[in-house]
Each structure stands twice: as structure tokens, then as C-alpha cells.
Enzyme design. Structure first.
Site, PDB file in Angstrom:
ATOM      1  N   ASP A   1      16.798  -0.142  84.479  1.00  0.00           N
ATOM      2  CA  ASP A   1      16.687  -1.406  83.735  1.00  0.00           C
ATOM      3  C   ASP A   1      18.026  -2.119  83.820  1.00  0.00           C
ATOM      4  O   ASP A   1      19.071  -1.474  83.963  1.00  0.00           O
ATOM      5  CB  ASP A   1      16.322  -1.142  82.273  1.00  0.00           C
ATOM      6  CG  ASP A   1      15.585  -2.317  81.652  1.00  0.00           C
ATOM      7  OD1 ASP A   1      14.367  -2.211  81.411  1.00  0.00           O
ATOM      8  OD2 ASP A   1      16.244  -3.363  81.408  1.00  0.00           O
TER       9      ASP A   1
ATOM     10  N   GLU B   1      -1.664  -2.682  85.686  1.00  0.00           N
ATOM     11  CA  GLU B   1      -1.720  -1.680  84.625  1.00  0.00           C
ATOM     12  C   GLU B   1      -2.677  -2.143  83.527  1.00  0.00           C
ATOM     13  O   GLU B   1      -2.653  -3.298  83.129  1.00  0.00           O
ATOM     14  CB  GLU B   1      -0.303  -1.473  84.047  1.00  0.00           C
ATOM     15  CG  GLU B   1      -0.227  -0.435  82.964  1.00  0.00           C
ATOM     16  CD  GLU B   1      -0.878   0.878  83.376  1.00  0.00           C
ATOM     17  OE1 GLU B   1      -0.471   1.471  84.379  1.00  0.00           O
ATOM     18  OE2 GLU B   1      -1.844   1.297  82.700  1.00  0.00           O
TER      19      GLU B   1
ATOM     20  N   LEU C   1      -3.083  -0.187  80.559  1.00  0.00           N
ATOM     21  CA  LEU C   1      -2.852   0.571  79.310  1.00  0.00           C
ATOM     22  C   LEU C   1      -2.780  -0.349  78.103  1.00  0.00           C
ATOM     23  O   LEU C   1      -2.476  -1.542  78.234  1.00  0.00           O
ATOM     24  CB  LEU C   1      -1.565   1.403  79.418  1.00  0.00           C
ATOM     25  CG  LEU C   1      -0.209   0.704  79.567  1.00  0.00           C
ATOM     26  CD1 LEU C   1       0.305   0.114  78.273  1.00  0.00           C
ATOM     27  CD2 LEU C   1       0.809   1.682  80.113  1.00  0.00           C
TER      28      LEU C   1
ATOM     29  N   GLU D   1      -0.971  -0.817  74.317  1.00  0.00           N
ATOM     30  CA  GLU D   1       0.092  -0.338  73.440  1.00  0.00           C
ATOM     31  C   GLU D   1      -0.560   0.426  72.292  1.00  0.00           C
ATOM     32  O   GLU D   1      -1.633   0.058  71.822  1.00  0.00           O
ATOM     33  CB  GLU D   1       0.913  -1.515  72.904  1.00  0.00           C
ATOM     34  CG  GLU D   1       1.769  -2.118  73.992  1.00  0.00           C
ATOM     35  CD  GLU D   1       2.493  -3.383  73.560  1.00  0.00           C
ATOM     36  OE1 GLU D   1       2.631  -3.612  72.354  1.00  0.00           O
ATOM     37  OE2 GLU D   1       2.907  -4.140  74.453  1.00  0.00           O
TER      38      GLU D   1
ATOM     39  N   GLY E   1     -11.552 -11.275  63.183  1.00  0.00           N
ATOM     40  CA  GLY E   1     -10.315 -11.224  62.405  1.00  0.00           C
ATOM     41  C   GLY E   1      -9.432 -12.418  62.656  1.00  0.00           C
ATOM     42  O   GLY E   1      -9.909 -13.512  62.975  1.00  0.00           O
TER      43      GLY E   1
ATOM     44  N   CYS F   1       0.131  -9.571  76.031  1.00  0.00           N
ATOM     45  CA  CYS F   1      -0.727  -9.715  77.223  1.00  0.00           C
ATOM     46  C   CYS F   1      -1.777 -10.815  77.091  1.00  0.00           C
ATOM     47  O   CYS F   1      -1.723 -11.796  77.839  1.00  0.00           O
ATOM     48  CB  CYS F   1      -1.395  -8.381  77.544  1.00  0.00           C
ATOM     49  SG  CYS F   1      -0.202  -7.157  78.109  1.00  0.00           S
TER      50      CYS F   1
ATOM     51  N   LYS G   1      -0.782  -5.538  66.456  1.00  0.00           N
ATOM     52  CA  LYS G   1      -1.874  -4.606  66.201  1.00  0.00           C
ATOM     53  C   LYS G   1      -1.282  -3.297  65.700  1.00  0.00           C
ATOM     54  O   LYS G   1      -0.058  -3.153  65.650  1.00  0.00           O
ATOM     55  CB  LYS G   1      -2.735  -4.404  67.440  1.00  0.00           C
ATOM     56  CG  LYS G   1      -2.040  -3.684  68.577  1.00  0.00           C
ATOM     57  CD  LYS G   1      -3.057  -3.345  69.646  1.00  0.00           C
ATOM     58  CE  LYS G   1      -2.461  -2.433  70.674  1.00  0.00           C
ATOM     59  NZ  LYS G   1      -3.407  -1.995  71.669  1.00  0.00           N
TER      60      LYS G   1
HETATM   61  P1  NAD Z   1       8.830  -5.403  78.405  1.00  0.00           P
HETATM   62  O1  NAD Z   1       9.380  -6.720  78.066  1.00  0.00           O
HETATM   63  O2  NAD Z   1       8.539  -4.408  77.327  1.00  0.00           O
HETATM   64  O3  NAD Z   1       9.783  -4.680  79.449  1.00  0.00           O
HETATM   65  C1  NAD Z   1      10.315  -5.299  80.573  1.00  0.00           C
HETATM   66  C2  NAD Z   1      11.620  -4.615  80.940  1.00  0.00           C
HETATM   67  O4  NAD Z   1      12.051  -5.120  82.208  1.00  0.00           O
HETATM   68  C3  NAD Z   1      12.755  -4.888  79.966  1.00  0.00           C
HETATM   69  O5  NAD Z   1      13.320  -3.662  79.544  1.00  0.00           O
HETATM   70  C4  NAD Z   1      13.759  -5.713  80.790  1.00  0.00           C
HETATM   71  O6  NAD Z   1      15.110  -5.484  80.425  1.00  0.00           O
HETATM   72  C5  NAD Z   1      13.461  -5.216  82.181  1.00  0.00           C
HETATM   73  N1  NAD Z   1      13.914  -6.107  83.264  1.00  0.00           N
HETATM   74  C6  NAD Z   1      13.810  -7.475  83.333  1.00  0.00           C
HETATM   75  N2  NAD Z   1      14.313  -7.899  84.492  1.00  0.00           N
HETATM   76  C7  NAD Z   1      14.722  -6.813  85.180  1.00  0.00           C
HETATM   77  C8  NAD Z   1      15.308  -6.614  86.459  1.00  0.00           C
HETATM   78  N3  NAD Z   1      15.565  -7.633  87.282  1.00  0.00           N
HETATM   79  N4  NAD Z   1      15.609  -5.345  86.850  1.00  0.00           N
HETATM   80  C9  NAD Z   1      15.362  -4.305  86.029  1.00  0.00           C
HETATM   81  N5  NAD Z   1      14.794  -4.421  84.820  1.00  0.00           N
HETATM   82  C10 NAD Z   1      14.483  -5.664  84.402  1.00  0.00           C
HETATM   83  O7  NAD Z   1       7.502  -5.697  79.245  1.00  0.00           O
HETATM   84  P2  NAD Z   1       6.110  -4.875  79.223  1.00  0.00           P
HETATM   85  O8  NAD Z   1       5.364  -5.163  77.969  1.00  0.00           O
HETATM   86  O9  NAD Z   1       6.378  -3.479  79.635  1.00  0.00           O
HETATM   87  O10 NAD Z   1       5.339  -5.640  80.388  1.00  0.00           O
HETATM   88  C11 NAD Z   1       5.716  -5.484  81.753  1.00  0.00           C
HETATM   89  C12 NAD Z   1       4.601  -6.052  82.608  1.00  0.00           C
HETATM   90  O11 NAD Z   1       3.406  -5.279  82.443  1.00  0.00           O
HETATM   91  C13 NAD Z   1       4.200  -7.492  82.243  1.00  0.00           C
HETATM   92  O12 NAD Z   1       3.850  -8.163  83.415  1.00  0.00           O
HETATM   93  C14 NAD Z   1       2.983  -7.308  81.363  1.00  0.00           C
HETATM   94  O13 NAD Z   1       2.124  -8.415  81.393  1.00  0.00           O
HETATM   95  C15 NAD Z   1       2.331  -6.099  82.021  1.00  0.00           C
HETATM   96  N6  NAD Z   1       1.487  -5.306  81.120  1.00  0.00           N
HETATM   97  C16 NAD Z   1       1.898  -5.049  79.844  1.00  0.00           C
HETATM   98  C17 NAD Z   1       1.113  -4.257  79.016  1.00  0.00           C
HETATM   99  C18 NAD Z   1       1.526  -3.995  77.591  1.00  0.00           C
HETATM  100  O14 NAD Z   1       0.702  -3.480  76.828  1.00  0.00           O
HETATM  101  N7  NAD Z   1       2.746  -4.292  77.190  1.00  0.00           N
HETATM  102  C19 NAD Z   1      -0.095  -3.715  79.497  1.00  0.00           C
HETATM  103  C20 NAD Z   1      -0.470  -3.980  80.818  1.00  0.00           C
HETATM  104  C21 NAD Z   1       0.341  -4.767  81.625  1.00  0.00           C
END
Ligand code: NAD
Length: 432
Positions: free
Chosen positions: A31, A152, A154, A156, A254, A261, A321
Site C-alpha cells: 500500500d 470481487e 465479497l 463487508e 429501510g 459499492c 450496515k
Molecule cells: P479501500 O479504500 O478500502 O482500499 C484501497 C486501498 O488502496 C487503500 O489502502 C489505499 O491506500 C490503497 N491505494 C490507493 N492507491 C494506491 C496505489 N497507487 N498503490 C498502492 N495502494 C494504493 O477500497 P476497497 O473498499 O477495498 O475497494 C477496492 C476496490 O474493490 C474498489 O474498486 C471497490 O469498488 C471494489 N470492491 C469493494 C468491495 C467492498 O466491499 N469494499 C467489494 C467488492 C469490490
């Protein structure tokens, strides 16, 4: 055992890294947020996700999972690189791809051996090709690579279970050998693996999220009609759900959907459609209904209270949620902002999201538990259906309040029981 690099240690990246390492692979999780990486090295999780801390600790101890901020270190020896960075909402509702671009450029700069780059982030249709172009243009000298889309799915709150037991694995690529190798990586998950072209895989993710959001807005519309006609939407949804063609999931009326997302993905899909001359009427209706649900909750509050100035309103639950600390697009923020703007004191309690909630709602007064939350309050609004809220001592809650008004934005409680406890109670679509 494969060598995997995961870029981004948020909700998706950290879970992906921890789960692949638990499946016996060697994982480097990278990260750019140094604090996150330093904390992870000390065993401090950047997010709340049930079971994650134990999973990370076990695999770090076994030497299968390491953390870094160095692309050089992360790409050296990697066979598979998962991009799992954020793709937040851009100014016009499109997905903001700046983090994906940065990640792709950073990988390209240091890669000195063939790689399979896998887009796990939710990205607009066509992004796989765009990432390939970026990598090609940024590489100091040409090195072979393939891009595979692996969206993905999944959720949360149950992310580890969902990752380890997916309903399906979707892989998209123009390179069938690369897709086959990524498929091999996913075989231990024992889910059906579907291989498509890149754009179709990217679209499957958006269509899936848009469909689930549509179910939520659909049942919210039905709820509002139920209210007018005196029917109970909870029973209506239950009756519908027994139909195997319909099912029970995502039919809970609700305060509407929130989170990182659905809001941004429905918007981004509508944006993609519009840019290409299509009229995504259904998606707009889904978004309109969702925005209305938050107002609906506030209208109910207005029905029961004569003015908000000087009132204390208690928000029971703040995360978008249950079982997460994620406050992104949480309904509590829209509702809290409105209450604050109208002169009310806004007090909140959430089992996991207090820290993020205080940042998102600077005016928020915090409470240590639900009983302290309602002390002297003029109304309580239920906004997150945490399990621990299901069996509260309602006499104690009611007696602690100045005015026993409850607006249940999650239909967590039984209307008749709440009225028997002496509350002026309103749920969503409960025929009252
Ligand atoms: P998040 O914001 O929790 O995490 C993203 C991470 O990426 C952060 O820690 C950030 O510091 C890091 N980052 C940003 N730029 C970077 C770079 N250039 N190099 C390295 N690290 C970098 O995001 P998330 O909720 O995990 O979502 C990530 C992706 O997955 C999104 O596209 C989201 O739509 C998708 N997604 C999320 C979920 C969910 O439930 N959160 C589920 C399915 C898909």
C-alpha cells in the site's frame, strides 16, 4: 504455492492477500499508505472485518504474508499482481481511476519479468484494455504481461467467508493462457469459474451490483405503497421470498443502500450508459428511490416532533450496515447532517464505526452504549441493524428518553411490541 502481490490493503486487498496466503501462497501486500503498512506490521488492522486480524496474524507468523510500501520489493518474484485499489466516485458520477492508473504505472516501472496483472477493483468496462495500454507505455523496456479482470463480489462484514466460498469466480481476458493460470489459482475455492472476454467480466460486476441495488429500491418502493395501503412490507417480502424465482435476499425495506459499492457503482454504470448515448431509466429510478428513503425517515421524524431546533436526536447505528466500520455513503451521514443543519443535537452510537463516524460528522456527540445514547433524547432513529441492538431492554431505553419517539429505519423491531413498551414508533412500510 504461487507468488502473489496484492496492491492496496483496504477491504478487498487485505482480505484477498490474507485469504490467498491462507491457501498456502506467498503473498506480498503493498500500500502507498505508510501508516497502514506500519500498523499491519504491528498487527493493527486498518479496517474492522470479523476474523481478519486472526487470519492476518496466522499467515504473517507462518511467513506467507508480508507487507511493504515498496513496489520494487513487491514485484520482484511475483507471478500474479492483483490491483485492489479504490475506485471512488468521480465528479460526474464516473469511476475515478486515478489510483488504478498510479498502481498500473508503478508496476510497469519496476517489472523486469513476465507478469499477470489482475484487476480486482471494480472498474468501468474497457479499463482492462486501458491498463494494458498504460503498462505498455510506462515500461522502460518491453516485458511480457497479460491483463485479467477478476471482479470481487465479497460483502463487508462477511468478507472472509465470501472470499473463501464465492458463488462464482469470474475471469475476463483476451489471453486464454493467462486466464487459465488465474483460474488455477482459484481452484481451491471450489466455485464455478467462468471465463469471458475482459469487457464482459467488467460488466458482470456492475450488472450484479446494479441488480442488487434495484432489489433494495424495489422493496423500498413497495414499502412506501404498503404504508399508504395498510400492508406490512416485512410480511410482503417474506411471502415474495419463498418464491424460488425471487428468493429472500436484498428485499429488506429501510433507509436505503449505502456503502462503498452500490451508490458509486450504480452511478458509474448510469454514467457509462449515458456517455454511450443510452438512457438508463431504471438505474435513475433506483438512485432516486434510494435518495428518497433517507428523506422518508426524516419526514417520519417530523411527523412525530414539532420542530428540530434544540432537540436531541439519537442515532442507533452509524455504519452503512452491520458488522463493518465502513462509513462511506452511510445513510447516518445524510440524516445527521440534516438534523445538525436544523438545529438538533445529534448523538450517535455504533459498535465499530465511532472513529470514522466522528470524522464524517464533526458535530456528532458520542455515547458509549445504546442506553447512554438515548439519555434525554427526543427521538431515536435506528440506522444500522447490528445484532446487539436486537434485544435491548426497551423499557430502559424508553424510560431514559425525554420523548419516546422511535423511527426504525431498518425495521429491526416489532411495531406492536414497541407500542406496547410505550414508544411512538414508525417503521418503514409497516402499514402504520
Ligand atoms: P479501500 O479504500 O478500502 O482500499 C484501497 C486501498 O488502496 C487503500 O489502502 C489505499 O491506500 C490503497 N491505494 C490507493 N492507491 C494506491 C496505489 N497507487 N498503490 C498502492 N495502494 C494504493 O477500497 P476497497 O473498499 O477495498 O475497494 C477496492 C476496490 O474493490 C474498489 O474498486 C471497490 O469498488 C471494489 N470492491 C469493494 C468491495 C467492498 O466491499 N469494499 C467489494 C467488492 C469490490
Amino acid at each position: 504455492m504461487k507468488n502473489i502481490t496484492v496492491i492496496g490493503v483496504g477491504y478487498v486487498g487485505l482480505v484477498t492477500g490474507a485469504c490467498f496466503s491462507d491457501l498456502g501462497n506467498r503473498v506480498v501486500a503493498l500500500d502507498i499508505n505508510e501508516e497502514r503498512i506500519q500498523n499491519l506490521e504491528k498487527g493493527i488492522m486498518p479496517i474492522y472485518e470479523p476474523g481478519l486480524a486472526e487470519l492476518v496474524e496466522r499467515n504473517v507468523r507462518a511467513g506467507r504474508l508480508v507487507f511493504t510500501t515498496s513496489y520494487d520489493e513487491a514485484i520482484k518474484g511475483a507471478e500474479f499482481v492483483f490491483i485492489a485499489v479504490g475506485t471512488p466516485e468521480g465528479v460526474d458520477g464516473e469511476a475515478d481511476l486515478q489510483y488504478v492508473r498510479m498502481a498500473a504505472e508503478s508496476v510497469a516501472r519496476v517489472m523486469d519479468h513476465p507478469l499477470i496483472i489482475i484487476n480486482k477493483s471494480t472498474v468501468p468496462v474497457g479499463t482492462g484494455d486501458w491498463v494494458a495500454d498504460i503498462v505498455r507505455e510506462t515500461q522502460p523496456s518491453p516485458v511480457e504481461f497479460a491483463v485479467v479482470s477478476c471482479p470481487e463480489f465479497l460483502r463487508e462484514g462477511s468478507a472472509i467467508r465470501d472470499f473463501m466460498n464465492p458463488d462464482r469466480t469470474v475471469l475476463g481476458s483476451e489471453d486464454t493462457t493467462a486466464a487459465e493460470r488465474v483460474a488455477q489459482l482459484h481452484l481451491p475455492l471450489r466455485a464455478p469459474i467462468m471465463v469471458t472476454d475482459l469487457r464482459t467480466a467488467e460488466m458482470i460486476k456492475y450488472a450484479s451490483n446494479a441488480f442488487l441495488a434495484t432489489r433494495i429500491s424495489f422493496i423500498n418502493e413497495i414499502a412506501n405503497i404498503c404504508e399508504a395501503l395498510g400492508a406490512d412490507v416485512k410480511e410482503v417480502a417474506r411471502g415474495m421470498g419463498y418464491d424460488k424465482r425471487i428468493g429472500h435476499h436484498f428485499l429488506e425495506a429501510g433507509v436505503g443502500y449505502g456503502g462503498s459499492c452500490f451508490p458509486k457503482d450504480v452511478k458509474a454504470l448510469a454514467h457509462m450508459a449515458q456517455v454511450h448515448g443510452k438512457h438508463p431509466q431504471l438505474l435513475h429510478a433506483v438512485m432516486d428511490i434510494n435518495a428518497y428513503q433517507r428523506r422518508h425517515v426524516l419526514l417520519k421524524l417530523h411527523e412525530h416532533l414539532d420542530g428540530l431546533e434544540g432537540r436531541t436526536i439519537a442515532l442507533l447505528g452509524l455504519a452503512f450496515k452491520q458488522d463493518t466500520d465502513d462509513m462511506r455513503e452511510a445513510p447516518s451521514i445524510t440524516i445527521g447532517d440534516y438534523l445538525d443543519e436544523h438545529g438538533a443535537t445529534v448523538r450517535g452510537y455504533d459498535p465499530a464505526a465511532m472513529e470514522w463516524a466522528k470524522r464524517a460528522m464533526p458535530y456528532l456527540e458520542t455515547a458509549a452504549d445504546p442506553y447512554e445514547l438515548v439519555k434525554g433524547a427526543d427521538a431515536v432513529i435506528v440506522l444500522t441493524p447490528w445484532n446487539e441492538f436486537k434485544n435491548l431492554d426497551m423499557d430502559r431505553i424508553k424510560n431514559a428518553m425525554r420523548v419516546p419517539v422511535m423511527v426504525d429505519g431498518r425495521n429491526l423491531y416489532d411495531p406492536a411490541q414497541m407500542r406496547a413498551h410505550g414508544f411512538t414508533y414508525s417503521g418503514i412500510g409497516r402499514g402504520d
